[in-house]
Design a protein around this motif. Sequence first.
Motif, mmCIF file in Angstrom:
data_model
loop_
_atom_site.group_PDB
_atom_site.id
_atom_site.type_symbol
_atom_site.label_atom_id
_atom_site.label_comp_id
_atom_site.label_asym_id
_atom_site.label_seq_id
_atom_site.Cartn_x
_atom_site.Cartn_y
_atom_site.Cartn_z
ATOM 1 N N TYR A 104 0.828 -1.214 0.000
ATOM 2 C CA TYR A 104 0.000 0.000 0.000
ATOM 3 C C TYR A 104 0.858 1.258 0.000
ATOM 4 C CZ TYR A 104 -3.783 -3.198 1.332
ATOM 5 O OH TYR A 104 -4.688 -4.217 1.369
ATOM 6 N N THR A 105 1.975 1.180 0.743
ATOM 7 C CA THR A 105 2.838 2.355 0.862
ATOM 8 C C THR A 105 3.464 2.740 -0.476
ATOM 9 O OG1 THR A 105 4.562 0.813 1.504
ATOM 10 C CG2 THR A 105 3.477 2.027 3.270
ATOM 11 N N ALA A 106 3.565 1.776 -1.387
ATOM 12 C CA ALA A 106 4.247 2.044 -2.664
ATOM 13 C C ALA A 106 3.273 2.282 -3.811
ATOM 14 C CB ALA A 106 5.185 0.894 -3.007
ATOM 15 N N MET A 107 1.967 2.053 -3.573
ATOM 16 C CA MET A 107 1.006 2.215 -4.658
ATOM 17 C C MET A 107 1.091 3.591 -5.329
ATOM 18 S SD MET A 107 -0.710 -0.524 -5.418
ATOM 19 C CE MET A 107 -2.202 -0.028 -6.258
ATOM 20 N N PRO A 108 1.089 4.689 -4.542
ATOM 21 C CA PRO A 108 1.079 6.005 -5.203
ATOM 22 C C PRO A 108 2.265 6.224 -6.132
ATOM 23 C CG PRO A 108 0.600 6.228 -2.867
ATOM 24 C CD PRO A 108 1.027 4.806 -3.082
#
Lengths: 447, 305
Positions: free
Chosen positions: A111-115
Motif C-alpha cells: 500500500y505504501t508504494a502504490m502512489p
Amino acid sequence: MKRTRIAAAVLTAALIGTGLAACSPGGGAGGGAAAGSGSPADLEAALEKGGEITYWAWAPASEAKAKAFEEKYPNVTVNYVNAGSGVDEYTKITNAIKAGTGAPDVAQIEYTAMPQFYLADNLVDLSGYGFGDLEDDYIPGSWSAVASGDKVFGLPEDSGPMAMFYNKRVFDQYGISVPTTWDEFSAAAEKLHAADPNQYLTSDGGDGYFASSMIWQAGGHPFQVDGTDVTIDLQDEGTAKWTGVWNDLVEKKLLSPTPSYTDDWYKQLGNGQIAALISGAWMPSLLESAAPEGSGDWQAAPMPTYDGTAASANFGGSAQGVISQTKNPALAAAFVQWINDTPEGVQILQDSGSFPSTVAALTAPEFAEATSDYFGGQQVNKVLLAAADTVPEGWQYLPFQTYAQTIFADSVGQAYASNSDLNPGLMKWQESLVSYGNEQGFTVTGK
Amino acid sequence: MAVTVASGSKAPARPRRRPVISSGWAFVIPFLIFFAIAILAPVVYAIYLSLFRDQLVGGSSFVGLANYAQALTDPDFWFGVGRVFGFMIIQVPIMLVFSLIAALAIDSGRLRAPGFYRILLFLPYAVPGVVAVLIWGFIYGPRFGLVGSINSFLGAQIFTPLTPEWVLGSIANIAVWEFAGYNMVIFYAALRTVPNELYEAASLDGAGAFRTILSIKLPALRGALVITTIFSIIGSFQLFNEPNLLKPIAPNAITSTFTPNLYAYNLAFTGQQYNYSATIAIVMGLITAVIAYVVQLRGTRKELR
C-alpha cells in the motif's frame, strides 16, 4: 607508449563503472497503456481465450494462488516469480519499465508504494473493467490505498491492523502485567531491562514504516497529499505524542537495537530476549515460521494507548496491480480479480496465515473464532478484528514513501544509533523529503 | 598569397603518406563494434542522461549542466567520496603489504608446501563477493554470530563491528580477506619471472635473504605494484557490494549515501533520479580516472629511473 596504454586501460576501467551505473535505458515518462479502457465483459472474454501472464510477488500464498488459478482456468498459464520483497521487487519493476520490456503483467505492491507507481502511470487503471463497483467488498482502509478518485489501480490483498504481540512466558517470569497504556509500556520496558540487561521489552532500531504507523495511531497526519500538493509536518500533535513516549525508550536504551527481520532478531524473538512487538496482523504467521522456538509462549493484545481510548493503525499490507507494460491487461485484471475478490482466492491467503481485506472474509464467524497453537490456543483474529475497527481515518502516505523509507536511516536512524532525541532526526528527514518532493515536481511544503 | 603558399607547402607531403590498407579494418572492426556497444555507448548514454531531469510529476526536461552543479555542491556525495578516499588510504596499503609478505614467503622456497598456501590464500577470491559478505555478516552478528559468541564469552560488548564507528573498518577487513590472495598471485607471478642466475650471483656476493628482497625482488615487483595499486584504488572508489549487503544488519551505520556508488544506486533505483545518478557516476568515474592516472604516472616514473 606503454604509459599511454596503461592510462587508456585505467580510463576505460573507470568509465566501465560509470557506464554500468547508467545502464538503465528509457528516460522518458513511463508506459502509456494506463488508460481506463475495456469493459467488464472483456474479462470473461480474456479468460475464455486464455494466454500467459507473469506474476511477481513474495507473499507466502502467492504461488498457491497462481496454481489454483491455473487449475480453474487451464488455458491460462501464470508464470509466478518471486522477484524479492518490497523495494527489491520495485527496483526490478521500475528498471523493466524504463527498459521497455521485462516487467511482469501483475505485481504485488505494498500500500505504501502504490502512489509512486500509479502517479508515474506504471499501473493500469482498472475502473474500465468495472473494478470501481468492488469498493464495498473491501474494508475502507485497504480500498483507499488502491483507489485514487474514480480510478482503481489494483485490488487489496492482505491488511495489517496493528496489535501488541507479547511473550507470555517472559512476562510471567518477570512479573510484568500486559500494558494497556504507553506509560505502562515504558514502565514495563524499564522493569524488564533492569531485571536482566539481555532482556528487552521490544525492539526498534529505526524503521520509517513503523514510525509512520506509530504516528498514525497517535492521531497524527504528518503527510497530507492533495493531487501533487504535499504537506509534511513531522512535528504535528500525533508525532509529538509518539516521540513523547518513544524518546524516553530510545534515550534510556530500552529498545533492542537489533535490526528487524534479521537472523539476530528472529533468534531474540524465539528465545524471548525481545518480549513484545508492536506490529501488523501479518506478524503472527511470520513469528510462527521464523521464530518457531517461541511456539506456545506468545499472545496477542490490543496496542497500548495514550489515554485509554482504543486506537490502532495499519502497518503493511499489499495489493496486486496490473503493470502498464502488459500486453494482455484484460487477462491480468481477471487474474487480479480472481485472487483477491473471490472466496476461493481469498481462502488461499487466509490459509497462509495472512489477514485478508475483504469484508466477507473478515466478518465470517469462523475467521474470528479460529485458534492458533502458536498463540497458546488464543483467538488472535478477534484481537486483530477489534484493532481494524479502531484505525484512525484520514491517514495518507507520501507519493514517494518507498524513497522516504530508504533515507529514514540517514536522519532519524542516526538519532536511534546515538540514543538521542528523535525530533531533530525527524526534522532532518522532513527537510530531505521536502527537497526531494520538490525536485520530483511535487509542490511540497514543510511545516 | 598566403593561401597559395600554404597549399603549396602541403602538396609535397602528400605522397609520403602511407597508403591505407583496407584489409586492416577487417581485423579491427570486430573489436571496434564491441568497444562501441559495450563501452562507448553506455558512457555516451550516461552523459546524455546526466543533461536531463526526469520528474515523477512533469516528465523529462533538458537542464544542461544543472545536475553537475548540484553534484559539485552536494555534501552527501562529497562525504561519500571522502569516506572511500579514507578507506583507500588505509585499506589498500594494509592489503598490499599483506599480499607482498605472503608472496615473498611463498616465493622464498622455505615453506614446506607452497602450493597449498598459495591456494589457501587465493581461495577467498574464488568465493563470490556476495557470498563472502554474507559469511562475514554472520561472523559480525552481535548476537547471532561469532562476534556475539566472543562478546558473551568475555561478558561484555567488546567488539561492535557494525556500529557507525567501526563499520568501515569491518568492511576493510572483508576487502582485505577477499582480495589479498588475488594480489598475492600477481606478485608471486612477477617474482617467478626473476631469473635464477640473479639469485645465484647475489648469494655468491654474500647477500642475505633481506638484501636479496631489497635489491632484487622488490625492484622486480615494481610493475606489479603499480598495477595492483591501480586496481585496488579503482576497487575502493567503486565500493558497493560490501556496504549494500551489510546494510540490512547495520541499517543506521550504513546510510543510503555511504559510498558514491551506493548513493548513485539508491538515487537511481529507489529515488528514481536516474539523471542525477548518472551525473554522480560520471563525476565519480572522472575522479577515479584522475587518481589512478596520477598513481600510474608516479609508478612509471620510478620504473624509468
